[in-house]
Design a protein around this motif. Structure first.
Motif, PDB file in Angstrom:
ATOM      1  N   GLY A  51      57.427  54.973  81.697  1.00 32.33           N
ATOM      2  CA  GLY A  51      57.860  55.936  82.562  1.00 32.33           C
ATOM      3  C   GLY A  51      58.892  55.593  83.617  1.00 32.33           C
ATOM      4  O   GLY A  51      58.751  54.254  84.130  1.00 32.33           O
ATOM      5  N   MET A  93      61.534  58.393  89.206  1.00 32.28           N
ATOM      6  CA  MET A  93      61.749  57.844  90.553  1.00 32.28           C
ATOM      7  C   MET A  93      61.151  56.392  90.830  1.00 32.28           C
ATOM      8  O   MET A  93      61.840  55.435  91.214  1.00 32.28           O
ATOM      9  CB  MET A  93      61.340  58.735  91.750  1.00 32.28           C
ATOM     10  CG  MET A  93      61.596  58.516  92.915  1.00 32.28           C
ATOM     11  SD  MET A  93      60.179  57.416  93.681  1.00 32.28           S
ATOM     12  CE  MET A  93      60.233  57.670  95.185  1.00 32.28           C
ATOM     13  N   THR A 138      60.065  56.742  77.981  1.00 37.74           N
ATOM     14  CA  THR A 138      60.236  57.839  78.729  1.00 37.74           C
ATOM     15  C   THR A 138      59.703  59.145  77.854  1.00 37.74           C
ATOM     16  O   THR A 138      59.575  58.934  76.666  1.00 37.74           O
ATOM     17  CB  THR A 138      61.519  58.213  79.047  1.00 37.74           C
ATOM     18  OG1 THR A 138      62.561  58.476  78.239  1.00 37.74           O
ATOM     19  CG2 THR A 138      61.910  57.218  80.189  1.00 37.74           C
ATOM     20  N   SER A 139      59.818  60.352  78.349  1.00 38.00           N
ATOM     21  CA  SER A 139      59.492  61.529  77.330  1.00 38.00           C
ATOM     22  C   SER A 139      60.487  61.979  76.560  1.00 38.00           C
ATOM     23  O   SER A 139      59.995  62.909  75.755  1.00 38.00           O
ATOM     24  CB  SER A 139      59.024  62.373  78.365  1.00 38.00           C
ATOM     25  OG  SER A 139      60.068  62.817  79.533  1.00 38.00           O
ATOM     26  N   THR A 194      60.081  56.885  73.112  1.00 36.81           N
ATOM     27  CA  THR A 194      59.410  58.251  73.539  1.00 36.81           C
ATOM     28  C   THR A 194      57.885  57.862  73.311  1.00 36.81           C
ATOM     29  O   THR A 194      57.317  58.962  73.674  1.00 36.81           O
ATOM     30  CB  THR A 194      60.009  59.589  72.958  1.00 36.81           C
ATOM     31  OG1 THR A 194      59.932  59.304  71.561  1.00 36.81           O
ATOM     32  CG2 THR A 194      61.372  59.688  73.393  1.00 36.81           C
ATOM     33  N   TRP A 247      54.860  56.073  74.190  1.00 35.76           N
ATOM     34  CA  TRP A 247      54.141  55.052  74.994  1.00 35.76           C
ATOM     35  C   TRP A 247      53.268  54.230  74.420  1.00 35.76           C
ATOM     36  O   TRP A 247      52.852  52.907  74.981  1.00 35.76           O
ATOM     37  CB  TRP A 247      53.815  55.595  76.548  1.00 35.76           C
ATOM     38  CG  TRP A 247      52.539  56.521  75.974  1.00 35.76           C
ATOM     39  CD1 TRP A 247      52.884  58.008  76.184  1.00 35.76           C
ATOM     40  CD2 TRP A 247      51.099  56.371  75.859  1.00 35.76           C
ATOM     41  NE1 TRP A 247      51.623  58.593  76.213  1.00 35.76           N
ATOM     42  CE2 TRP A 247      50.604  57.538  75.872  1.00 35.76           C
ATOM     43  CE3 TRP A 247      50.561  55.242  75.589  1.00 35.76           C
ATOM     44  CZ2 TRP A 247      49.055  57.764  75.466  1.00 35.76           C
ATOM     45  CZ3 TRP A 247      49.291  55.175  75.420  1.00 35.76           C
ATOM     46  CH2 TRP A 247      48.575  56.436  75.415  1.00 35.76           C
ATOM     47  N   ASN A 256      50.722  61.888  87.037  1.00 38.83           N
ATOM     48  CA  ASN A 256      49.313  61.678  87.295  1.00 38.83           C
ATOM     49  C   ASN A 256      48.493  61.962  85.834  1.00 38.83           C
ATOM     50  O   ASN A 256      47.497  61.385  85.681  1.00 38.83           O
ATOM     51  CB  ASN A 256      48.695  62.096  88.259  1.00 38.83           C
ATOM     52  CG  ASN A 256      49.590  61.944  89.761  1.00 38.83           C
ATOM     53  OD1 ASN A 256      50.069  60.780  89.952  1.00 38.83           O
ATOM     54  ND2 ASN A 256      49.324  62.766  90.831  1.00 38.83           N
ATOM     55  N   GLU A 270      49.338  61.915  82.871  1.00 37.77           N
ATOM     56  CA  GLU A 270      49.515  61.130  81.775  1.00 37.77           C
ATOM     57  C   GLU A 270      48.980  59.543  82.033  1.00 37.77           C
ATOM     58  O   GLU A 270      49.083  58.906  81.147  1.00 37.77           O
ATOM     59  CB  GLU A 270      50.908  61.009  81.484  1.00 37.77           C
ATOM     60  CG  GLU A 270      51.982  62.124  81.693  1.00 37.77           C
ATOM     61  CD  GLU A 270      51.540  62.932  80.498  1.00 37.77           C
ATOM     62  OE1 GLU A 270      51.236  62.489  79.420  1.00 37.77           O
ATOM     63  OE2 GLU A 270      51.697  64.352  80.563  1.00 37.77           O
ATOM     64  N   PRO A 308      47.974  58.142  92.211  1.00 34.79           N
ATOM     65  CA  PRO A 308      46.595  57.886  92.324  1.00 34.79           C
ATOM     66  C   PRO A 308      46.131  57.073  90.923  1.00 34.79           C
ATOM     67  O   PRO A 308      47.210  57.861  89.748  1.00 34.79           O
ATOM     68  CB  PRO A 308      45.821  59.040  92.293  1.00 34.79           C
ATOM     69  CG  PRO A 308      46.913  60.326  91.820  1.00 34.79           C
ATOM     70  CD  PRO A 308      48.111  59.677  92.132  1.00 34.79           C
ATOM     71  N   ALA A 323      49.616  50.493  92.768  1.00 35.12           N
ATOM     72  CA  ALA A 323      50.630  50.588  93.742  1.00 35.12           C
ATOM     73  C   ALA A 323      50.451  51.394  95.213  1.00 35.12           C
ATOM     74  O   ALA A 323      51.031  52.131  95.330  1.00 35.12           O
ATOM     75  CB  ALA A 323      51.770  51.272  92.972  1.00 35.12           C
ATOM     76  N   ASP A 380      48.900  63.219  95.921  1.00 35.87           N
ATOM     77  CA  ASP A 380      50.121  62.370  95.881  1.00 35.87           C
ATOM     78  C   ASP A 380      50.198  61.609  97.274  1.00 35.87           C
ATOM     79  O   ASP A 380      50.414  60.689  97.341  1.00 35.87           O
ATOM     80  CB  ASP A 380      51.215  63.523  96.197  1.00 35.87           C
ATOM     81  CG  ASP A 380      52.542  62.918  95.563  1.00 35.87           C
ATOM     82  OD1 ASP A 380      52.475  61.931  95.157  1.00 35.87           O
ATOM     83  OD2 ASP A 380      53.646  63.600  96.133  1.00 35.87           O
ATOM     84  N   HIS A 415      47.354  57.750  99.391  1.00 37.28           N
ATOM     85  CA  HIS A 415      47.896  56.469 100.094  1.00 37.28           C
ATOM     86  C   HIS A 415      47.089  56.312 101.415  1.00 37.28           C
ATOM     87  O   HIS A 415      46.910  55.298 101.916  1.00 37.28           O
ATOM     88  CB  HIS A 415      49.230  56.776 100.587  1.00 37.28           C
ATOM     89  CG  HIS A 415      50.453  56.405  99.633  1.00 37.28           C
ATOM     90  ND1 HIS A 415      50.555  55.128  99.243  1.00 37.28           N
ATOM     91  CD2 HIS A 415      51.446  57.135  98.983  1.00 37.28           C
ATOM     92  CE1 HIS A 415      51.379  54.951  98.097  1.00 37.28           C
ATOM     93  NE2 HIS A 415      52.055  56.385  97.871  1.00 37.28           N
ATOM     94  N   HIS A 461      57.338  47.730  98.203  1.00 37.15           N
ATOM     95  CA  HIS A 461      57.186  47.679  96.798  1.00 37.15           C
ATOM     96  C   HIS A 461      57.151  46.321  96.063  1.00 37.15           C
ATOM     97  O   HIS A 461      56.273  46.111  95.195  1.00 37.15           O
ATOM     98  CB  HIS A 461      57.808  48.720  95.952  1.00 37.15           C
ATOM     99  CG  HIS A 461      57.195  50.300  96.100  1.00 37.15           C
ATOM    100  ND1 HIS A 461      56.206  50.348  95.204  1.00 37.15           N
ATOM    101  CD2 HIS A 461      57.647  51.186  96.711  1.00 37.15           C
ATOM    102  CE1 HIS A 461      56.084  51.601  95.121  1.00 37.15           C
ATOM    103  NE2 HIS A 461      56.632  52.405  96.452  1.00 37.15           N
TER     104      HIS A 461
END
Ligand SMILES: NC(=O)c1ccc[n+]([C@@H]2O[C@H](COP(=O)([O-])OP(=O)(O)OC[C@H]3O[C@@H](n4cnc5c(N)ncnc54)[C@H](O)[C@@H]3O)[C@@H](O)[C@H]2O)c1
Length: 395
Positions: free
Chosen positions: A11, A14, A44-45, A64, A66, A84, A86, A106, A133, A189, A193, A349
């Motif tokens: 992935g 962002m 990536t997809s 493509t 993974w 999430n 995936e 998550p 993360a 989402d 956190h 991060h």
């Protein structure tokens, strides 16, 4: 000589970019690390985005598929940065191969998937380092808050308020994306956190009740182009909440009865309906002797109220102190570019990546590992159950 570790990055949206940025800067921010991760391949997809990711990263290959990336014998460490829904199959593949995993939050989409991850960990005897993360733990100021709470400087915990405020869901014309599906709402989402931070700083609540809001019942299936009106674009139902408010009692790990009238209480609010908000996470935690508070918009500082300081004529010594935590990290991290430099979201991060690669280099776990992420997953399901049933749920 540092040991090179080949990373497979699954992935590159962002957050995949934030991981890549963090990895590229680790030698500056965490010079004490004995390993040197470098991205070998990216998945990536779509073929075009994969190739463009490879060019941006300057890595050896893009795919493509993974699974092919994770199973590539040259890949030492797996980063999971997909939506999430995936995460689960990629996690199971990396667990079966015993590779270290740095997984976005998550961990998965619900408690049933969490149970599958737990079963795979147990069946395979997996013992490689993992980290989720939950990067908000990566601010020096947040770590200082934990120290103050753990060392008893706040006295007995009485109350807390912790919130995450975004504005993005106010716009009715914003198109449907995976974050509007059941595997992507604000509970998973943003509240993920907040529950992790609550657990880190205080302990998960013993009981909670929650209520949620979805502002617009439908959203356009794609962005509305110049010259079009909303009526020109088909819509589809929104399947996840934009906001959740959670009320808590007690601390689960304490074993104390949450029905005790003196049990601590908390308010946890995660919303994408906060007009004027940017990326605002705040907390305020108060005890019998003091309090701490933090705002993600001013991450350089932790505010501390020491209730043992005497008030008196003209104020005495009582009041809030602003602790300049900034970039003052413990070894093997450093205060690059300098201790007094302002700090920001990406720096947390990087700090999160540093604790993961320290775990990979030295063994053990320096950050929130998969087991912790799965505990949070169960708590997120309790929040969803409470919203559905309008009930109090026990953790
Ligand atoms: N910790 C944080 O601060 C933070 C911030 C944002 C997002 N996240 C998390 O990161 C994850 C990704 O979020 P995002 O905002 O980067 O999403 P995104 O939609 O921007 O990017 C998703 C990426 O995954 C790729 N992808 C999707 N399905 C794929 C598949 N089957 N095979 C290969 N690649 C696939 C896409 O091509 C894209 O590169 C989510 O779990 C989200 O919760 C964490």
């Amino acid at each position: 000589m540092k040991k090179t570790l080949n990373v497979g990055l699954v992935g590159f949206g962002m957050i995949g970019k934030a991981h890549a940025y963090g990895l590229a800067t680790l030698p500056f921010f965490a010079p004490g690390l004995t390993v040197a991760p470098r991205i070998l391949g990216v998945a990536t997809s779509r073929a075009e985005t994969a190739e463009s990711a490879r060019e941006t990263l300057g890595c050896e290959f893009a795919t493509t598929d993974w699974r092919a990336l994770i199973e590539n014998p040259a890949v030492d460490v797996v980063h999971i940065c997909t939506p999430n829904a995936e995460h689960l199959p990629a996690l199971l593949a990396a667990i079966r191969l015993g590779k270290p995993i740095y997984c976005e939050k998550p961990v998965v989409s619900n408690a049933a998937e969490a149970a599958q991850v737990r079963a795979a960990l147990a069946e395979t005897g997996y013992d490689a380092p993992t980290q989720v993360a939950f990067h908000l733990r990566g601010f020096a100021a947040v770590r200082r808050a934990k120290e103050l709470i753990a060392s008893g400087r706040l006295g007995r915990l009485v109350r807390y308020r912790i919130g995450y405020y975004h504005a993005g869901a106010l716009d009715a014309s914003a198109p449907f994306r995976w974050k509007h599906a059941p595997s992507g709402g604000t509970i998973l989402d943003l509240a993920s956190h907040l529950l992790d931070l609550t657990d880190y700083l205080i302990g998960l609540p013993a009981e909670l009740t929650a209520t949620a809001t979805t502002l617009w019942p439908t959203r356009p299936v794609r962005a509305i182009q110049a010259g079009e009106t909303a009526a020109d674009v088909p819509t589809r139902p929104v399947e996840a909440e934009d906001a959740v408010s959670i009320l808590t009692r007690g601390v689960a790990q304490s074993g104390a009865d949450p029905r005790d009238p003196a049990a601590s209480t908390g308010v946890i609010e995660a919303t994408k309906l906060a007009a004027g908000a940017e990326d605002e996470m705040t907390f305020e935690i108060g005890g019998t002797q003091g309090a701490v508070r933090f705002s993600l918009m001013e991450p350089h500082y932790l505010e501390f109220f020491d209730g043992t300081k005497p008030s008196g004529a003209n104020g005495g010594e009582s009041g809030w102190t602003r602790i300049a935590a900034g970039a003052r990290y413990e070894a093997p991290e450093c205060d690059f570019p300098s201790a007094k430099s302002t700090t920001g979201w990406l720096r947390a991060h990087v700090a999160s990546l540093a604790t993961f690669y320290r775990s990979v280099a030295e063994g053990g776990s320096f950050g929130p590992d998969l087991a912790q992420g799965l505990r949070i997953q169960d708590a997120l399901d309790a929040v969803k159950r409470s919203v559905e049933r309008r009930s109090w749920e026990t953790l």
